[in-house]
Design an enzyme around this catalytic site. Structure first.
Site, PDB file in Angstrom:
ATOM      1  N   ARG A 106     -44.446 -47.244 -14.009  1.00 29.85           N
ATOM      2  CA  ARG A 106     -44.708 -48.380 -14.885  1.00 29.85           C
ATOM      3  C   ARG A 106     -45.606 -47.996 -16.046  1.00 29.85           C
ATOM      4  O   ARG A 106     -45.314 -48.295 -17.201  1.00 29.85           O
ATOM      5  CB  ARG A 106     -45.396 -49.506 -14.110  1.00 29.85           C
ATOM      6  CG  ARG A 106     -44.845 -49.726 -12.723  1.00 29.85           C
ATOM      7  CD  ARG A 106     -45.786 -50.625 -11.953  1.00 29.85           C
ATOM      8  NE  ARG A 106     -45.970 -51.847 -12.687  1.00 29.85           N
ATOM      9  CZ  ARG A 106     -45.174 -52.890 -12.605  1.00 29.85           C
ATOM     10  NH1 ARG A 106     -44.142 -52.854 -11.797  1.00 29.85           N
ATOM     11  NH2 ARG A 106     -45.399 -53.958 -13.308  1.00 29.85           N
ATOM     12  N   THR A 107     -46.714 -47.330 -15.730  1.00 27.38           N
ATOM     13  CA  THR A 107     -47.666 -46.970 -16.778  1.00 27.38           C
ATOM     14  C   THR A 107     -47.049 -45.945 -17.737  1.00 27.38           C
ATOM     15  O   THR A 107     -47.209 -46.034 -18.948  1.00 27.38           O
ATOM     16  CB  THR A 107     -48.955 -46.408 -16.142  1.00 27.38           C
ATOM     17  OG1 THR A 107     -49.458 -47.368 -15.234  1.00 27.38           O
ATOM     18  CG2 THR A 107     -49.999 -46.115 -17.197  1.00 27.38           C
ATOM     19  N   LYS A 160     -48.160 -24.704  -9.967  1.00 25.00           N
ATOM     20  CA  LYS A 160     -48.422 -23.262  -9.892  1.00 25.00           C
ATOM     21  C   LYS A 160     -49.916 -22.971  -9.881  1.00 25.00           C
ATOM     22  O   LYS A 160     -50.335 -21.835 -10.000  1.00 25.00           O
ATOM     23  CB  LYS A 160     -47.782 -22.549 -11.094  1.00 25.00           C
ATOM     24  CG  LYS A 160     -46.273 -22.608 -11.091  1.00 25.00           C
ATOM     25  CD  LYS A 160     -45.739 -21.886 -12.331  1.00 25.00           C
ATOM     26  CE  LYS A 160     -44.262 -22.170 -12.523  1.00 25.00           C
ATOM     27  NZ  LYS A 160     -43.884 -22.066 -13.945  1.00 25.00           N
ATOM     28  N   ARG A 198     -52.538 -39.220 -16.359  1.00 25.06           N
ATOM     29  CA  ARG A 198     -52.733 -39.854 -15.051  1.00 25.06           C
ATOM     30  C   ARG A 198     -53.004 -38.738 -14.054  1.00 25.06           C
ATOM     31  O   ARG A 198     -52.314 -37.714 -14.068  1.00 25.06           O
ATOM     32  CB  ARG A 198     -51.444 -40.574 -14.651  1.00 25.06           C
ATOM     33  CG  ARG A 198     -51.511 -41.202 -13.282  1.00 25.06           C
ATOM     34  CD  ARG A 198     -51.882 -42.627 -13.434  1.00 25.06           C
ATOM     35  NE  ARG A 198     -51.638 -43.413 -12.248  1.00 25.06           N
ATOM     36  CZ  ARG A 198     -51.657 -44.747 -12.269  1.00 25.06           C
ATOM     37  NH1 ARG A 198     -51.843 -45.378 -13.414  1.00 25.06           N
ATOM     38  NH2 ARG A 198     -51.488 -45.430 -11.181  1.00 25.06           N
ATOM     39  N   HIS A 215     -58.973 -47.274 -15.315  1.00 22.08           N
ATOM     40  CA  HIS A 215     -57.613 -47.447 -15.819  1.00 22.08           C
ATOM     41  C   HIS A 215     -57.736 -48.369 -17.036  1.00 22.08           C
ATOM     42  O   HIS A 215     -57.328 -49.528 -16.997  1.00 22.08           O
ATOM     43  CB  HIS A 215     -56.740 -48.061 -14.718  1.00 22.08           C
ATOM     44  CG  HIS A 215     -55.276 -48.081 -15.028  1.00 22.08           C
ATOM     45  ND1 HIS A 215     -54.731 -47.442 -16.134  1.00 22.08           N
ATOM     46  CD2 HIS A 215     -54.236 -48.660 -14.382  1.00 22.08           C
ATOM     47  CE1 HIS A 215     -53.423 -47.642 -16.134  1.00 22.08           C
ATOM     48  NE2 HIS A 215     -53.101 -48.378 -15.097  1.00 22.08           N
TER      49      HIS A 215
END
Ligand SMILES: [Zn+2]
Lengths: 138, 305
Positions: free
Chosen positions: B51-52, B80, B101, B129
């Site tokens: 969604r974000t 990695k 994020r 957020h």
């Protein structure tokens, strides 16, 4: 040994009894090449008992570490066997790699090379918080 | 160069500037359709949040920009073992701005310390957020016409709900804000937020376990989910869960202009039966989130229409 007779170096005096070992570790003194004396439970008129650390040599000491761990300690700088400076400790604004962030959700828990940085957010209460996750220093 | 980690990094004036830009975009989107031509947004999502991420991507496309990035750690160089710092330095060579994020708190700050381009925190664990809070603020502003002199109820999990903590911190800076905290005893707002935010800014607040009783006085009701895993035993959860489900029956207690907000996704804490109630604003919040992200990208890139 050097007790009492430092030529060039530093005496960290009036350490709260029992704290010298912690300071020794945090200051990284186990890496010092010069002579270091750690005196526990010395009799002190003012404090009853105190600890003392004497460093005979040119070892870089992070004064902020001492100010954070034991703000009542005093620092004497010795040159050519004489006391040249008494340093007053000031509450540090920032601590770099002095305290480790204990928050398992903090980015410092997975990225090993990051410095652990804490800043003084509440001077009136002596509260330090991690710059990454804002967890309080313990 | 600015970055955004937490909603309180923005002053009240800056938030108003973003709201003004967002409102202009809503009125005349064409005027903004090319302000980010040839600019690239990198969406670095070390944990999935569809969604974000889609909201950021839609925002950049609507400004005429382009998007590169990854949507989970397994499809990135982090798999990695690359550090956040190195990822940020690398992406700085390709993109003009980063939306990041990450499951770990403070990761976007590490990125910003190493990037040469602005970084937007798109969620760092349970910590911050800020673009969700920007969406909440635009919704309040558009629906109520102001951000001051509001009585806002927060209902559900106030203990762990970061969107609640962040919106309270943002609103505390406005005049005449009153807060009503509605939750089971187990999920009350943490005392450090009461002390550091509500008491610091002299915000009057009341605590209650009774949603219906609190509703008549509210200008806005911000719902969150009460999650099963937050309870020590199943019995308590079952006893409490229905008290905090908003349905048409409970909505009868609300004023005619009390708006209902929710950061989404919802599970069952808002009955779908009230989706068509004109007071239900949670899908408008989603749309407003895109507009505020557009305004924020413009601000951090220093572009104007
Ligand atoms: Zn931390």
């Amino acid at each position: 040994m050097i007790i009492g007779s430092i030529k060039n170096g530093m005496v960290i005096d009036h350490i709260t009894a029992g704290r010298a070992m912690e300071l020794y570790d945090l200051l990284g003194l186990s890496n010092a090449d010069c002579e270091v004396a750690l005196i526990k439970n010395a009799v002190s008129g003012k404090m009853g008992r105190k600890d003392i650390i004497k460093i005979n040599g040119d070892f870089p000491v992070d004064v902020n570490v001492i100010a954070y761990v034991d703000p009542k300690a005093t620092i004497n700088i010795i040159k050519d066997g004489a006391l040249v400076e008494k340093k007053a400790l000031q509450t540090p604004q920032k601590l770099v790699n002095v305290v480790k962030c204990q928050n398992p959700r903090c980015i410092t828990s997975t990225e090993q090379e990051l410095d652990h940085v804490f800043v003084l957010t509440e001077p009136e209460n002596g509260v330090y918080r991690c710059i990454y996750c804002e967890a309080q220093a313990k | 160069m600015r970055s955004l980690f937490s909603i309180t990094d923005l002053s009240v004036e800056e938030i108003q500037g973003l709201i003004d830009t967002a409102n202009q975009i809503i009125e005349d989107p064409d005027r903004f359709a090319h302000v980010c031509d040839r600019k690239k947004l990198a969406t670095l999502f070390f944990e999935p949040s569809t969604r974000t991420r889609l909201s950021f991507e839609a925002a950049m496309y609507e400004l005429g920009g382009q998007v590169i990035g990854f949507s989970s750690a397994s499809s990135s160089s982090a798999a990695k073992g690359e550090s956040v710092a190195d990822t940020a330095k690398t992406i700085s060579c390709y993109a003009d701005i980063i939306a990041m994020r990450h499951p770990k708190e403070g990761a976007p700050l590490v990125a910003a310390m190493n990037a040469s381009i602005p970084v937007i925190n798109a969620g760092d664990g349970g910590h911050n957020h800020p673009t969700q809070t920007l969406a909440d603020l635009l919704t309040l502003y558009r629906e109520k016409g102001r951000l001051d002199n509001l009585t806002v109820g927060f209902c559900g999990d106030l203990k762990f709900g970061r969107t609640v903590h962040s919106l309270i911190a943002a609103l505390a800076r406005y005049e005449g804000i009153k807060v009503v905290l509605i939750s089971p005893k187990e999920l009350q707002l943490p005392s450090y937020i009461k002390k550091d935010v509500l008491q610091k800014y002299d915000i009057p607040y009341t605590q209650t376990t009774n949603l219906e009783g609190a509703m008549p006085q509210l200008d806005a009701l911000y719902m969150t989910r009460v999650q099963r895993e937050r309870f020590f035993n199943e019995e308590d959860y079952l006893r409490l869960k229905d008290s905090y489900i908003l349905d048409p029956e409970k909505m009868k207690n609300a004023g005619e202009d009390m708006i209902v907000m929710h950061p989404l996704p919802r599970v069952n804490e808002i009955s779908v039966a009230i989706d068509n109630d004109p007071r239900a604003c949670y899908f408008k919040q989603v749309l407003n989130g895109k507009y505020m992200r557009m305004a924020l990208i413009m601000m951090l890139l220093g572009v104007k229409a």
